[in-house]
Write a protein that holds these residues in place. Sequence first.
Motif, PDB file in Angstrom:
ATOM      1  N   ARG A 210      -7.419   8.496   4.164  1.00 11.72           N
ATOM      2  CA  ARG A 210      -6.136   8.399   3.452  1.00 11.72           C
ATOM      3  C   ARG A 210      -6.216   9.062   2.078  1.00 11.72           C
ATOM      4  NH1 ARG A 210      -2.360   4.807   5.821  1.00 11.72           N
ATOM      5  NH2 ARG A 210      -1.144   4.722   3.928  1.00 11.72           N
ATOM      6  N   THR A 211      -7.355   8.846   1.388  1.00 13.40           N
ATOM      7  CA  THR A 211      -7.455   9.428   0.046  1.00 13.40           C
ATOM      8  C   THR A 211      -7.616  10.943   0.127  1.00 13.40           C
ATOM      9  OG1 THR A 211      -8.526   7.365  -0.553  1.00 13.40           O
ATOM     10  CG2 THR A 211      -8.558   9.093  -2.196  1.00 13.40           C
TER      11      THR A 211
ATOM     12  N   GLN B 182       1.374  11.106  -5.329  1.00 21.05           N
ATOM     13  CA  GLN B 182       2.410  12.101  -5.030  1.00 21.05           C
ATOM     14  C   GLN B 182       3.429  12.190  -6.161  1.00 21.05           C
ATOM     15  OE1 GLN B 182       3.892  11.593  -0.930  1.00 21.05           O
ATOM     16  NE2 GLN B 182       2.072  10.388  -0.509  1.00 21.05           N
TER      17      GLN B 182
ATOM     18  N   ASN C  93       0.814  -1.212   0.000  1.00 18.44           N
ATOM     19  CA  ASN C  93       0.000   0.000   0.000  1.00 18.44           C
ATOM     20  C   ASN C  93       0.848   1.263   0.000  1.00 18.44           C
ATOM     21  OD1 ASN C  93      -2.710   1.209   0.257  1.00 18.44           O
ATOM     22  ND2 ASN C  93      -1.725   2.130   2.017  1.00 18.44           N
ATOM     23  N   SER C  94       2.118   1.130   0.435  1.00 15.22           N
ATOM     24  CA  SER C  94       2.992   2.306   0.396  1.00 15.22           C
ATOM     25  C   SER C  94       3.028   2.881  -1.019  1.00 15.22           C
ATOM     26  CB  SER C  94       4.400   1.932   0.860  1.00 15.22           C
ATOM     27  OG  SER C  94       4.932   0.938   0.014  1.00 15.22           O
TER      28      SER C  94
ATOM     29  N   GLN D  11      -0.230   4.737  -1.885  1.00 12.02           N
ATOM     30  CA  GLN D  11      -0.205   6.051  -1.243  1.00 12.02           C
ATOM     31  C   GLN D  11       0.784   6.979  -1.953  1.00 12.02           C
ATOM     32  OE1 GLN D  11      -2.265   6.587   1.292  1.00 12.02           O
ATOM     33  NE2 GLN D  11      -1.605   8.563   2.066  1.00 12.02           N
TER      34      GLN D  11
ATOM     35  N   ASN E 204      -7.695   1.983  -0.685  1.00 12.97           N
ATOM     36  CA  ASN E 204      -6.537   2.356   0.132  1.00 12.97           C
ATOM     37  C   ASN E 204      -6.982   2.408   1.592  1.00 12.97           C
ATOM     38  OD1 ASN E 204      -4.441   3.654   1.388  1.00 12.97           O
ATOM     39  ND2 ASN E 204      -4.293   5.344  -0.056  1.00 12.97           N
TER      40      ASN E 204
ATOM     41  N   SER F 143      -6.346  12.832   2.262  1.00 14.42           N
ATOM     42  CA  SER F 143      -5.036  13.435   2.576  1.00 14.42           C
ATOM     43  C   SER F 143      -4.204  13.642   1.317  1.00 14.42           C
ATOM     44  CB  SER F 143      -4.280  12.555   3.566  1.00 14.42           C
ATOM     45  OG  SER F 143      -3.775  11.416   2.911  1.00 14.42           O
ATOM     46  N   LEU F 144      -4.593  12.993   0.200  1.00 11.64           N
ATOM     47  CA  LEU F 144      -3.847  13.143  -1.056  1.00 11.64           C
ATOM     48  C   LEU F 144      -4.484  14.199  -1.961  1.00 11.64           C
ATOM     49  CD1 LEU F 144      -3.254   9.343  -1.711  1.00 11.64           C
ATOM     50  CD2 LEU F 144      -1.499  11.002  -1.140  1.00 11.64           C
TER      51      LEU F 144
ATOM     52  N   TYR G  81     -10.312   4.603   3.947  1.00 14.49           N
ATOM     53  CA  TYR G  81     -10.262   5.023   2.534  1.00 14.49           C
ATOM     54  C   TYR G  81     -10.503   6.525   2.428  1.00 14.49           C
ATOM     55  CZ  TYR G  81     -11.366   5.676  -2.371  1.00 14.49           C
ATOM     56  OH  TYR G  81     -11.370   6.154  -3.658  1.00 14.49           O
TER      57      TYR G  81
END
Lengths: 280, 300
Positions: free
Chosen positions: B112-113, B46, B38-39, B42, B55, B115-116, B109
């Motif tokens: 984490r999503t 980026q 998963n790294s 994520q 995710n 945050s992107l 999900y």
Amino acid sequence: MSAVAAKPTAGSAVDMTAMIVGIIILLIVIAATYFVLGYSLAFIALIGIIIGGILIGFGVHFVPVGGAPAAMGQAPGIATGVAMLAAGAGLAGLFGGAWAAQTTDNVLVIVITGAVGGGLMMAITCMFVTFIYVFGMGIPCASGKVAKDPITGDTQPEFKSQGTEGHGLPFVSYVGGVIGGLFGGAGGTLIYLMLLNLYKEELPGMMHALPGQVLPIAVSLAGMFAIGMFLVNAVLAAYNITGTIEGPHDPKFKRFPRAIVASAVASAVCGIVAIMIVAV
Amino acid sequence: MESIVFGIGITALAGALATVAGAAENVESDIGSQGDPNSQVQLAPQMGYIHRIFNKAVAGEPPAYGLWIALGAGLAWAFMAMQINPILAIVLGSGIAVFVQGVYATTAYLGRTASLAKFGQPVYLDILKSMTTVTMAHAFIAIFATVTLCHLINAALGHPFPLPLLGLVWGIALGAAGSATGNPFYGKERQYQNQKFGAGVPIAASGNIVRYAEAGERNSLDNGWFSAKLGGPASGVCFGLIVFLELWRTVLFEQVGAGWGAIIIGIIIILVFTVIDRYIEVWARKNYGPYSKPVEEASS
């Protein structure tokens, strides 16, 4: 201090002041227990818990863990976290040891049964890691830290694929994994056994009940404390390793003295709490 | 004799349940993208690679499964204490534990999503709706099978640990075995399907995961289908063998030599797996590589 000024190898240095402070705390806990409770079952339990904690903390350093890079074949080791893999193996060992404790009183047999349980879990898991790398991904095993496998003498660099630090589990890492499982299983079982003996002795008097009635409570309490202390020691060792380690041949392995002191202190402090609920 | 035959039967059943649990656990974690690979999920946005992969990695698989299975086992144990039939109690306990997993997957999900967002990665609500239920279904199979094997170990084989504690122990072991075995197959072979077979992913390629499928954009259901071909079954056989051999050596040999029988058999099994591992390693060295000319002088 700026990032540039920080010591790049600070992770591997042994801080003597911290080590001495740790040892002093350890001695204070042991001495206080001895003066309050004397040479009793509780004191023996504390010593057993400390030894068990040291075995776990030391054992975790043998487990080859590659973390996220290993999952992409970028670094050698098993593709998961240090503390979690060690916990999986150690708890599988604790399961076997607790079962053996039901049928025999021989401490050696119980602890070795737990050790073999942990070693068995790691042997099967490591074999399947190699299986997936070789047959699922077509990648041979190659260490990134040594030119030759210290056990088999196999050369490593030419089997590293381009742009990676190595991949898979060279034989020395496999052996390290099994040894880590053995130590973890033994340590977890020893902590469980020490607490179980203490609780079986003290709980009937405390709760005004028959030994048979308190046995399920003693087993549950000892099991929970053993799992908790296992995780404490595994996580401490993981902090010492900082990320990934290939096994006993990895330069990071030399950091283990710090983990031994830290595990001993943490086990003593946690152990005294586990003992105080019945003995004081 | 009868009790030994009964014990072997329970051991075989527990091993079979563990095999199902291991396979379901790995496929669930790959659909949810929970393990170490998963790294890359994520990292991809980026690096400018927007994707539609689920995710939900907040905790590693071992503690997450330790939580869900201990929860399922604890609830099942409570229901059994209320005189509810064990099978129904295990189904109910696992069902409630799966709802906790669903909440965890949803919040993970979204969190984490979101945050992107500054990298332009959108939160796809259709992904949330279609993937979450699939991970929950796989998680139910894994939790139900593991709680059932814990119940068999406790009730039929007489292990002293209560059901919730067994759930925690085997939940963590399940997550450890599943993530160790299945993660590389998902991480290297699926996420980096565009890289050469038979070599690790160059560090410079990190983040450039495969984002397109045969038709349209790839999503995590495609990854579940891929994992079910090898990573899932291999994780299942791994966890199944761990449970089966651990129980088998105890049930059959614990009484031999005042406990030493089970120890000796355990050591022999470890040695057998060591020989198999070494054979596979040597086979790979003969058949694959070397990638470059052997180095004469050690340069570690």
